[in-house]
Design an enzyme around this catalytic site. Structure first.
Site, PDB file in Angstrom:
ATOM      1  N   HIS A 107       9.866   5.076 -18.854  1.00 34.77           N
ATOM      2  CA  HIS A 107       9.193   4.308 -19.901  1.00 34.77           C
ATOM      3  C   HIS A 107      10.009   3.110 -20.377  1.00 34.77           C
ATOM      4  CE1 HIS A 107       5.647   7.023 -21.052  1.00 34.77           C
ATOM      5  NE2 HIS A 107       6.007   7.243 -19.813  1.00 34.77           N
ATOM      6  N   ASP A 141      -5.505  10.170 -13.513  1.00 33.37           N
ATOM      7  CA  ASP A 141      -4.670  11.344 -13.256  1.00 33.37           C
ATOM      8  C   ASP A 141      -5.504  12.623 -13.294  1.00 33.37           C
ATOM      9  OD1 ASP A 141      -2.356   9.995 -12.800  1.00 33.37           O
ATOM     10  OD2 ASP A 141      -1.504  10.284 -14.794  1.00 33.37           O
ATOM     11  N   GLU A 178      11.893  28.729   4.281  1.00 34.16           N
ATOM     12  CA  GLU A 178      10.584  28.238   3.892  1.00 34.16           C
ATOM     13  C   GLU A 178      10.364  26.850   4.478  1.00 34.16           C
ATOM     14  OE1 GLU A 178       8.914  30.830   2.764  1.00 34.16           O
ATOM     15  OE2 GLU A 178       8.444  30.058   0.771  1.00 34.16           O
TER      16      GLU A 178
HETATM   17  C1  HEM Z   1      10.706  24.993 -10.529  1.00 33.91           C
HETATM   18  C2  HEM Z   1       9.839  25.936 -10.681  1.00 33.91           C
HETATM   19  C3  HEM Z   1       9.827  27.184  -9.811  1.00 33.91           C
HETATM   20  C4  HEM Z   1       9.861  27.274  -8.436  1.00 33.91           C
HETATM   21  C5  HEM Z   1       9.936  26.134  -7.417  1.00 33.91           C
HETATM   22  C6  HEM Z   1       9.785  28.707  -8.111  1.00 33.91           C
HETATM   23  C7  HEM Z   1       9.787  29.250  -6.814  1.00 33.91           C
HETATM   24  C8  HEM Z   1       9.636  30.596  -6.491  1.00 33.91           C
HETATM   25  C9  HEM Z   1       9.476  31.131  -5.162  1.00 33.91           C
HETATM   26  C10 HEM Z   1       9.464  30.317  -3.858  1.00 33.91           C
HETATM   27  C11 HEM Z   1       9.331  32.487  -5.274  1.00 33.91           C
HETATM   28  C12 HEM Z   1       9.071  33.505  -4.145  1.00 33.91           C
HETATM   29  C13 HEM Z   1       7.582  33.789  -4.051  1.00 33.91           C
HETATM   30  C14 HEM Z   1       7.284  34.922  -3.130  1.00 33.91           C
HETATM   31  O1  HEM Z   1       7.437  34.749  -1.922  1.00 33.91           O
HETATM   32  O2  HEM Z   1       6.920  35.979  -3.618  1.00 33.91           O
HETATM   33  C15 HEM Z   1       9.433  32.822  -6.658  1.00 33.91           C
HETATM   34  C16 HEM Z   1       9.371  34.138  -7.181  1.00 33.91           C
HETATM   35  C17 HEM Z   1       9.493  34.456  -8.520  1.00 33.91           C
HETATM   36  N1  HEM Z   1       9.616  33.577  -9.586  1.00 33.91           N
HETATM   37 FE1  HEM Z   1       9.684  31.530  -9.442  1.00 33.91          FE
HETATM   38  N2  HEM Z   1       9.728  29.441  -9.282  1.00 33.91           N
HETATM   39  C18 HEM Z   1       9.758  28.549 -10.339  1.00 33.91           C
HETATM   40  C19 HEM Z   1       9.736  28.876 -11.682  1.00 33.91           C
HETATM   41  C20 HEM Z   1       9.828  30.186 -12.201  1.00 33.91           C
HETATM   42  C21 HEM Z   1       9.978  30.506 -13.607  1.00 33.91           C
HETATM   43  C22 HEM Z   1      10.080  29.514 -14.752  1.00 33.91           C
HETATM   44  C23 HEM Z   1      10.029  31.869 -13.689  1.00 33.91           C
HETATM   45  C24 HEM Z   1      10.181  32.651 -14.993  1.00 33.91           C
HETATM   46  C25 HEM Z   1      11.008  33.597 -15.077  1.00 33.91           C
HETATM   47  C26 HEM Z   1       9.889  32.415 -12.348  1.00 33.91           C
HETATM   48  C27 HEM Z   1       9.865  33.787 -12.012  1.00 33.91           C
HETATM   49  C28 HEM Z   1       9.717  34.301 -10.747  1.00 33.91           C
HETATM   50  C29 HEM Z   1       9.661  35.717 -10.427  1.00 33.91           C
HETATM   51  C30 HEM Z   1       9.712  36.883 -11.416  1.00 33.91           C
HETATM   52  C31 HEM Z   1       9.513  35.805  -9.019  1.00 33.91           C
HETATM   53  C32 HEM Z   1       9.438  37.110  -8.185  1.00 33.91           C
HETATM   54  C33 HEM Z   1       8.027  37.571  -8.026  1.00 33.91           C
HETATM   55  C34 HEM Z   1       7.453  37.132  -6.708  1.00 33.91           C
HETATM   56  O3  HEM Z   1       8.183  37.111  -5.728  1.00 33.91           O
HETATM   57  O4  HEM Z   1       6.262  36.842  -6.666  1.00 33.91           O
HETATM   58  N3  HEM Z   1       9.770  31.363 -11.479  1.00 33.91           N
HETATM   59  N4  HEM Z   1       9.616  31.660  -7.398  1.00 33.91           N
END
Ligand code: HEM
Lengths: 420, 253
Positions: free
Chosen positions: A213, A242, A285
């Site tokens: 900005h 947007d 990935e």
């Molecule tokens: C920049 C933002 C974020 C990115 C790029 C990201 C990316 C990812 C990826 C790639 C996985 C694996 C998914 C799978 O194969 O199951 C994952 C799992 C997980 N993320 Fe994130 N995440 C982000 C933000 C968050 C935030 C803010 C939280 C809050 C705590 C969070 C909590 C979790 C949890 C609990 C899992 C495990 C459950 C699962 O595997 O489905 N994530 N995340």
């Protein structure tokens, strides 16, 4: 910014003491934006929305997730089967990471094409590269959380890279793991950091926006705005644009989440982690594949690691490598060709990252890696000196000639926004 | 340690990378009711698949993530589910005396596993581990066709191929040598509804059943998806119109 009069007395009262409404009004309502932005300028707001989607679904997942090697895999399956709409939340988070990267990659290539990294936007650009690094760290650690085979072996391979650091490498790896292999302490700290880093990203995004900005958006012509005839108030013109972009994005995103949720994942991650059984093929990935290709292109381990980080480092210093004062590729005929070659080079690297490191793939991977670095370290500095740019229009609203360039922007922009 | 890890990485990185089965595996294709955007489960076939699982596969393979109550998805009534659950012995406890005890299963129980632990499973299968089948459909590339092929592609090894003791030749399995003896021969199970009980029929019923165990919410997912996409496509149209309307007062240059 001046304090503004608001009709609502409560708003007025607050704004007099805490000019938050003036601030919002200034940044969103009055904020002058070049009138000739094409659809490539939609991807910044999309990235912001993707970040919010990740944080909301992530926090929801964290409420039912258990960060322990004995329970992590089961807890994710419980989310999928027993938590209300758990499958939806998880598939949004899983595919959201991929879409976040798609959006950010397009956003970055937009910057490369239109020279958005050039003065006075160097810091804006560098903050963006920092966001990319943080996203990569976040996604890497997130992928470990479900504790499937790829989670475990991906974490093992990548953390081991740090052992290439001379003298202290091995100690660093043990320190990262919190033990002598990827195990429960590793999973716990990855969860803690995976929860933390997205909020660090939010912080950097705020700085990114403050920097944006300061001088406003660049535009497809790459020339500065020269007054009100060149700009439009952000609201309603770009809020509606947007919003339209968002609805298109959500359509593609929903198609993936609801119809092919596992397309971008790896089947092996539905097998619980097993330290005694190495999967036949360990692949990161998809969004890491170009970097993985660069890592493997160098025969020496330390060299590979340095090259991989170097691939991002060159982006950091890009504003000082490309010294041409002309921003937009529309007026840089030779640069434009090399831009597309770089784009193809990145696709080739991505493909090689997914292929076995053998035979012809090794050679192609090396050539593509050399090209990647040559583009930034040799071609751009040389081009800044030898290239003769095409004449620039006088201003956004008074071009001296008809439809500049076409190319990337011309092909994609709606007729209304084309400068004719 | 370090040398081990370095060589490990070397091995790992030199391995072929794309997940593609064993190169020369033979995969047969079939039509599946659950594929496509309007896909749905074939309940009668899933019930038959469940029957084959119980009578053939359950001796070696667990189905950890499935509770009896989930069987309602296959069209069983509450009474039927109670009856099915009660046929199983489930370990529970400790009771007030501190003892573990067995009792008949109830709908809330998960399906009991055939072996007490992984080592027992290996010990009973020549050292090979019969994986849990709940997620197998998603844990293999092209799950439906792969499972269908795996179950129907046992046969004699081609001349020159050595089949070691305790291994079996299977054209669909990566490497063609699998430690699982041929489980289906056709007419292994007698179907009450007179459906096709050839090896092909059994295999298809099992695939329908295992598609459900891996993704029990598949129908909801696709149904929701159709509604969400319909809404979003309308939204794209409306927001496009709104954008054109708002931008109509902007001069082109
Ligand atoms: C920049 C933002 C974020 C990115 C790029 C990201 C990316 C990812 C990826 C790639 C996985 C694996 C998914 C799978 O194969 O199951 C994952 C799992 C997980 N993320 Fe994130 N995440 C982000 C933000 C968050 C935030 C803010 C939280 C809050 C705590 C969070 C909590 C979790 C949890 C609990 C899992 C495990 C459950 C699962 O595997 O489905 N994530 N995340």
């Amino acid at each position: 910014m001046e304090s503004k009069e608001f009709k609502n007395p409560v708003v007025s009262w607050i704004d007099h003491r805490l000019p938050i409404f003036s601030f919002l009004n200034h940044e969103a309502n009055e904020y002058p934006t070049p009138k000739n932005l094409n659809y490539f300028w939609n991807f910044g707001s999309l990235a912001g929305i993707a970040l919010v989607i990740m944080i909301v679904t992530g926090i929801t997942l964290a409420m039912s997730y258990t960060a322990h090697t004995d329970y992590a895999f089961d807890s994710v399956e419980r989310i999928m089967r027993d938590v209300n709409h758990g499958w939806l939340i998880r598939y949004i988070h899983m595919n959201g990471a991929s879409f976040f990267f798609i959006v950010v990659f397009i956003h970055i290539f937009r910057g490369l094409y239109y020279g958005s990294y050039k003065a006075p936007r160097e810091l804006l650009w560098m903050l963006g590269v920092l966001i990319l690094l943080l996203m990569m760290a976040t996604a890497f650690m997130g992928y470990v959380l479900p504790w499937g085979q790829m989670s475990f072996w991906g974490a093992t391979v990548i953390t081991n890279l740090f052992s290439a650091i001379p003298l202290v490498g091995e100690n660093i790896v043990i320190w990262l793991w919190g033990g002598f292999s990827v195990d429960n302490p590793t999973l716990n700290r990855f969860f803690a950091l995976h929860y933390l880093l997205p909020f660090v990203i939010v912080g950097v995004v705020v700085l990114h926006l403050v920097a944006l900005h300061r001088f406003g958006s660049n535009n497809p012509l790459g020339i500065d705005t020269r007054g009100p005839q060149d700009t439009l108030p952000f609201h309603p013109y770009y809020t509606i644009k947007d919003f339209f972009g968002l609805s298109v994005f959500l359509t593609f995103f929903a198609a993936a989440v609801f119809f092919v949720p596992n397309m971008m994942g790896h089947p092996d991650n539905y097998i619980p982690a097993n330290a005694l059984q190495t999967p036949a093929h360990i692949v990161p990935e998809w969004y890491f594949l170009p970097f993985y290709a660069i890592l493997r292109a160098v025969p020496d381990k330390l060299g590979g690691v340095l090259a991989m980080f170097g691939a991002i480092a060159v982006l950091f210093v890009l504003p000082w490598l490309d010294r041409s004062p002309i921003r937009s590729a529309r007026f840089r005929p030779i640069f434009k060709i090399f831009f597309w070659l770089l784009f193809i080079d990145c696709l080739v690297l991505g493909y090689i990252g997914a292929m076995p490191a053998e035979g012809i793939y090794v050679l192609i991977g090396r050539l593509a890696t050399v090209w990647y670095f040559a583009h930034f370290l040799i071609i751009l500095p040389v081009l800044s000196v030898i290239e003769t740019p095409r004449p620039l229009p006088q201003s956004i609203s008074q071009p001296i000639f008809s439809a500049a360039g076409g190319g990337l922007a011309g092909a994609m922009s709606a007729p209304k926004e084309k400068v004719e | 340690m370090k040398r081990f890890l370095v060589s490990l990485i070397g091995i790992v990185m030199s391995l072929p990378v794309l997940a593609a089965g064993g190169g020369d595996t033979v995969i047969r294709q079939a039509e599946w009711s659950f594929s496509g955007p309007f896909g749905h489960f074939d309940k009668a076939s899933m019930q038959r698949g469940f029957q084959v699982y119980r009578e053939v596969c359950a001796g070696c393979h667990s189905l950890k993530y499935i509770a009896f109550r989930n069987l309602a998805d296959l069209g069983y009534s509450e009474a039927e589910i109670k009856a099915i659950a009660a046929e199983y012995d489930v370990e529970d406890g400790p009771n007030d005396e501190g003892e573990m005890f067995t009792r008949p299963g109830i709908p809330a129980d998960r399906m009991p596993s055939p072996y007490a632990n992984d080592n027992a499973a290996r010990a009973a299968n020549n050292g090979a581990y019969p994986p849990d089948l709940s997620l197998i459909f998603k844990a293999r590339p092209n799950g439906a066709d792969y499972l269908y092929s795996l179950l129907t592609s046992y046969g004699d090894a081609p001349a020159g191929k050595d089949v070691p003791e305790g291994m079996y030749y299977n054209a669909a399995y990566s490497g063609h040598l699998i430690a699982m003896p041929q489980p289906l021969y056709g007419e292994d199970v007698s179907y009450a509804d007179g459906a096709d009980d050839s090896i092909d029929g059994h295999a298809k019923d099992l695939v329908n059943f295992l598609a459900w165990t891996a993704e029990p919410f598949l129908e909801t997912r696709k149904r929701t998806g159709v509604a969400v996409l319909t809404f979003l496509i309308l939204l794209v149209g409306v927001s496009y119109g709104a954008m054109k309307f708002i931008w109509s007062d902007v001069k082109k240059a």
